[in-house]
Design a protein around this motif. Structure first.
Motif, short mmCIF file in Angstrom:
data_model
loop_
_atom_site.label_atom_id
_atom_site.label_comp_id
_atom_site.label_asym_id
_atom_site.label_seq_id
_atom_site.Cartn_x
_atom_site.Cartn_y
_atom_site.Cartn_z
N ARG A 1 -11.83 1.03 -2.58
CA ARG A 1 -12.37 0.14 -1.54
C ARG A 1 -13.86 -0.13 -1.79
NH1 ARG A 1 -9.83 -0.42 3.55
NH2 ARG A 1 -7.72 0.42 3.62
N LYS B 1 -0.41 11.21 1.93
CA LYS B 1 -1.43 10.21 1.63
C LYS B 1 -2.84 10.80 1.59
CE LYS B 1 -0.70 6.09 3.41
NZ LYS B 1 -0.46 5.02 4.42
N ASP C 1 -8.61 6.36 -3.07
CA ASP C 1 -8.40 5.06 -2.42
C ASP C 1 -9.70 4.53 -1.83
OD1 ASP C 1 -5.74 5.15 -3.11
OD2 ASP C 1 -5.06 5.87 -1.16
N HIS D 1 -8.29 -3.83 0.53
CA HIS D 1 -7.48 -2.61 0.55
C HIS D 1 -7.30 -2.13 -0.88
CE1 HIS D 1 -3.88 -4.82 -0.83
NE2 HIS D 1 -4.20 -5.73 0.06
N GLN D 2 -6.86 -0.90 -1.01
CA GLN D 2 -6.88 -0.23 -2.32
C GLN D 2 -5.89 -0.80 -3.33
OE1 GLN D 2 -6.37 1.17 0.64
NE2 GLN D 2 -4.79 2.76 0.62
N GLU D 3 -4.96 -1.65 -2.90
CA GLU D 3 -3.99 -2.24 -3.84
C GLU D 3 -4.35 -3.66 -4.22
OE1 GLU D 3 -1.64 -0.42 -5.24
OE2 GLU D 3 -2.35 1.28 -4.07
N ILE E 1 0.82 -1.20 0.00
CA ILE E 1 0.00 0.00 0.00
C ILE E 1 0.86 1.26 0.00
CG2 ILE E 1 -1.60 1.36 1.42
CD1 ILE E 1 -2.84 -1.34 2.30
N ASN E 2 1.90 1.27 0.82
CA ASN E 2 2.72 2.47 0.98
C ASN E 2 3.77 2.64 -0.12
OD1 ASN E 2 1.53 3.53 3.36
ND2 ASN E 2 2.58 1.98 4.58
#
Length: 362
Positions: free
Chosen positions: A252, A241, A248, A343-345, A10-11
């Motif tokens: 989701r 972020k 993001d 999660h967004q990824e 994610i990061n």
């Protein structure tokens, strides 16, 4: 193995910007109460639509300081959902207040206004609305009750960054809101962090002092305060972020709707969203009666699941004085709920694999 939450993944999208901002902080020589904290608090205030944001050390501090700054203390009762994470309860008791847990709605998992009204007494001072799993609590009904009985309303927005209700965002739907920036949140830091949001200048000033040893000016202490600050490194990361939070959250929502539309198993109860904008899907909780078997099945399919949360506060040893209380709806939720990866990824093939595995459970 599909991880429940892959923070490194994610990061990684923010790596270059985060590296640059961290370098700026290091080179500045100011690591607390500097420009990064000021910038993030200003930007988060604009994002939430509030006048004031105070960055603090973590979400529990945000809740605790918020209540104290509002003048709540011993003898005051605060109505709170029985199925919340224990931090909400801890904040109330650590202020000397009395938590009054009430049942949630089994469909939304949020506090039920019907049970709120039944719990109001002459000692009730406030209602703590918790936007559980990322969905806004029924704030219109809660505010109507608060006005009728002369109560304050607060928001535990730790799981609802960016959620919208009636044209306003979480944290701007009550007297004050508290956020956590724990790394796994929709807006997560690289460590602990939290914030208080409010439009009340007096509450903000009191909270600011309480978080700084109770001092309004250096070495002039007006309250029995604490030391709770959002440090410059975390503020810088959050500011980076924040720019993509809405995008993001939309990803989701897309994943959540994919699950809702494609998980078709009579043994699995999908969560429901009563309004698209009001839910940011911090957690995707399904309910399964044979939870242990379901988790074992998903693990065998290469999918990690978690439980949010296995034991409600009234069954925790920390509140053993509540052990004899009975909250059947809360206990049903805590006995059956399982969180699927969201999660967004998350990629399409992973979503497909999760859906396939869930539908294969028998």
């Amino acid at each position: 193995m599909i991880k429940y939450l892959d923070l490194a993944r994610i990061n990684s999208r923010f790596r270059a910007d985060i590296d640059r901002r961290i370098a700026q902080v290091l080179n500045s020589g100011q690591y607390l109460q500097g420009v990064e904290n000021d910038n993030f608090c200003l930007n988060f205030a604009r994002y939430c639509g509030v006048k004031y944001v105070l960055g603090v050390g973590n979400g529990l501090d945000a809740l605790r300081i918020m209540l104290r700054a509002a003048g709540l203390g011993p003898g005051d009762e605060v109505i709170v959902p029985a199925n919340t994470f224990i931090a909400t309860i801890l904040a109330i008791t650590q202020c000397g207040c009395t938590p009054v847990p009430v049942e949630p709605n089994l469909t939304t998992y949020n506090i039920d206004p019907v049970y709120i009204e039944r719990a109001i007494t002459g000692r009730t001072k406030a209602i703590m609305a918790v936007h559980l799993y990322g969905q806004i609590a029924p704030m219109r009904e809660i505010q109507e009750l608060a006005q009728r009985y002369g109560l304050l309303v607060f928001e535990d927005s730790a799981q609802a960054h960016g959620a919208i209700y009636g044209g306003k965002r979480a944290g701007n739907l009550s007297h004050a809101g508290a956020f956590s920036f724990y790394p796994g949140k929709n807006l997560g830091a690289l460590g602990d962090g939290g914030a208080i949001t409010t439009n009340d200048e007096n509450l903000y000033n009191r909270a600011h002092a309480m978080a700084n040893y109770g001092a309004l000016k250096k070495y002039e202490h007006y309250f029995k305060g604490c030391n709770s600050r959002l440090d410059e490194l975390q503020a810088a990361v959050l500011d980076v972020k924040l720019k993509t939070l809405d995008r993001d959250n939309e990803k989701r929502r897309h994943i959540a709707h994919y699950y809702i539309n494609n998980i078709k198993n009579e043994l699995i109860i999908n969560p429901q969203s009563y309004n698209e904008d009001a839910h940011v899907w911090h957690i995707y909780p399904v309910r399964v009666k044979k939870r242990a078997l379901f988790q074992s099945h998903m693990q065998s399919c290469g999918i990690e699941t978690l439980i949010h949360y296995p034991t409600p506060p009234h069954k925790q040893n920390a509140y053993k004085e509540w052990m004899q209380l009975s909250f059947p709806i809360t206990e049903k939720i805590h006995n059956e709920v399982v969180s699927l990866p969201l999660h967004q990824e998350l990629e399409k093939w992973e979503m497909d694999k999760i859906v396939e595995a869930a539908n294969a459970f028998n």
